[in-house]
Design an enzyme around this catalytic site. Structure first.
Site, mmCIF file in Angstrom:
data_model
loop_
_atom_site.group_PDB
_atom_site.id
_atom_site.type_symbol
_atom_site.label_atom_id
_atom_site.label_comp_id
_atom_site.label_asym_id
_atom_site.label_seq_id
_atom_site.Cartn_x
_atom_site.Cartn_y
_atom_site.Cartn_z
ATOM 1 N N MET A 134 0.880 -1.179 0.000
ATOM 2 C CA MET A 134 0.000 0.000 0.000
ATOM 3 C C MET A 134 0.908 1.216 0.000
ATOM 4 O O MET A 134 0.985 1.973 0.977
ATOM 5 C CB MET A 134 -0.908 -0.041 1.236
ATOM 6 C CG MET A 134 -2.007 -1.091 1.115
ATOM 7 S SD MET A 134 -2.703 -1.534 2.720
ATOM 8 C CE MET A 134 -1.464 -2.690 3.257
ATOM 9 N N ASP A 189 -9.756 -8.665 1.528
ATOM 10 C CA ASP A 189 -8.960 -8.183 2.664
ATOM 11 C C ASP A 189 -9.685 -7.039 3.355
ATOM 12 O O ASP A 189 -9.943 -5.998 2.747
ATOM 13 C CB ASP A 189 -7.593 -7.717 2.119
ATOM 14 C CG ASP A 189 -6.654 -7.209 3.206
ATOM 15 O OD1 ASP A 189 -6.946 -7.389 4.401
ATOM 16 O OD2 ASP A 189 -5.604 -6.635 2.832
HETATM 17 C C1 DX5 Z 1 -5.828 -2.995 5.901
HETATM 18 C C2 DX5 Z 1 -4.896 -4.149 5.619
HETATM 19 C C3 DX5 Z 1 -5.461 -5.435 6.053
HETATM 20 C C4 DX5 Z 1 -5.720 -5.525 7.543
HETATM 21 C C5 DX5 Z 1 -6.871 -6.454 7.771
HETATM 22 O O1 DX5 Z 1 -5.335 -1.867 5.348
HETATM 23 O O2 DX5 Z 1 -4.603 -4.231 4.244
HETATM 24 O O3 DX5 Z 1 -4.674 -6.530 5.618
HETATM 25 O O4 DX5 Z 1 -4.597 -5.973 8.249
HETATM 26 O O5 DX5 Z 1 -7.237 -6.388 9.106
HETATM 27 P P1 DX5 Z 1 -8.621 -6.992 9.631
HETATM 28 O O6 DX5 Z 1 -8.678 -8.434 9.217
HETATM 29 O O7 DX5 Z 1 -8.531 -6.799 11.116
HETATM 30 O O8 DX5 Z 1 -9.684 -6.157 8.996
HETATM 31 ZN ZN ZN Z 2 -3.661 -6.163 3.596
#
Ligand code: DX5
Ligand code: ZN
Length: 232
Positions: free
Chosen positions: A70, A176
């Protein structure tokens, strides 16, 4: 024939002072992938892990790494992450961060890593539809990226279904953000097969058990789906 269900544990919700213990524990529970959330404070409002941490993690596990970039200018860092991961796993970039997707797809493939492309909740699937045959996976974000522990955004569901309809069979679809035991069936029904979870694994008393039950619910959803088809 549906693609195999894989659970990818995001260590964003693990205790960073205990990565070794946490990773050994999920490896023993049979985790398929370790999801590493790389954030730069520009593309997303948070800063997390770089190649240095990825290298440390790779030194203690044989589980393939699922590196979710990201970051702006992902092409500048592809080789460093691939080297840190010993070319074992997948690198996913965000479509919103590149001008020329085909260029970075080739760049990632040349490192020996698999390649994934990701879409934010507000980004339409049309942005990736022209090159689905060139990637191993599409990651449909079901939260705005930046933090673990956010609530699942349901508008991800029709995007998963659309992509499953038009993508080559062998292409994986990852989801995700905000996936929990209560909604994993929904994402699997639409066609996702690689499921990321951070909080639903690491914010429980027994992460190993959480992984097994997420996988079990997902696999049972597919079996039931098959039964339905037979009955129609
Ligand atoms: C968010 C990340 C995710 C995050 C997911 O920006 O890309 O991978 O760690 O976390 P949960 O499963 O807690 O929503
Ligand atoms: Zn992620």
């Amino acid at each position: 024939m549906r693609n195999k269900i894989k659970i990818s544990a995001s260590i964003l919700a693990a205790n960073p002072m205990r990565f070794e213990e946490e990773i050994k524990r999920i490896e023993a529970a049979g985790i398929d992938l370790i999801h590493i959330d790389v954030m730069d404070g520009h593309f997303v409002p948070n800063i997390t892990m770089g190649p240095f941490i990825v290298k440390g993690i790779k030194s203690i596990t044989k589980v393939p790494l699922d590196i979710h970039l990201m970051i702006e200018h992902p092409g500048r860092y592809v080789e460093a992450f691939a080297e840190a991961a010993e070319s074992n796993g997948i690198i996913t970039f965000h479509i919103e961060t590149v001008q020329n997707p085909k260029e970075i797809i080739t760049q990632i493939k040349n490192t020996g890593m698999k390649v994934g492309v990701s879409l934010n909740p507000d980004t339409p699937t049309e942005m990736v539809e022209n090159f689905l045959d060139q990637v191993d996976m599409v990651l449909v974000m079901s939260v705005n990226p930046g933090f673990a522990g956010q609530k699942f955004i349901p508008k991800a569901l029709p995007k998963i279904a659309r992509l499953r309809n038009i993508a080559p069979d062998k292409m994986d679809i990852q989801v995700d953000g905000g996936v929990i035991p209560e909604n994993i069936s929904q994402v699997v029904k639409q066609g996702a097969n690689v499921i990321v979870a951070a909080s639903a694994i690491f914010k429980t008393n027994d992460p190993g058990n959480a992984i097994k039950s997420l996988k079990q619910i997902a696999e049972q959803t597919i079996e039931k789906g098959a039964d339905n088809l037979v009955n129609i």
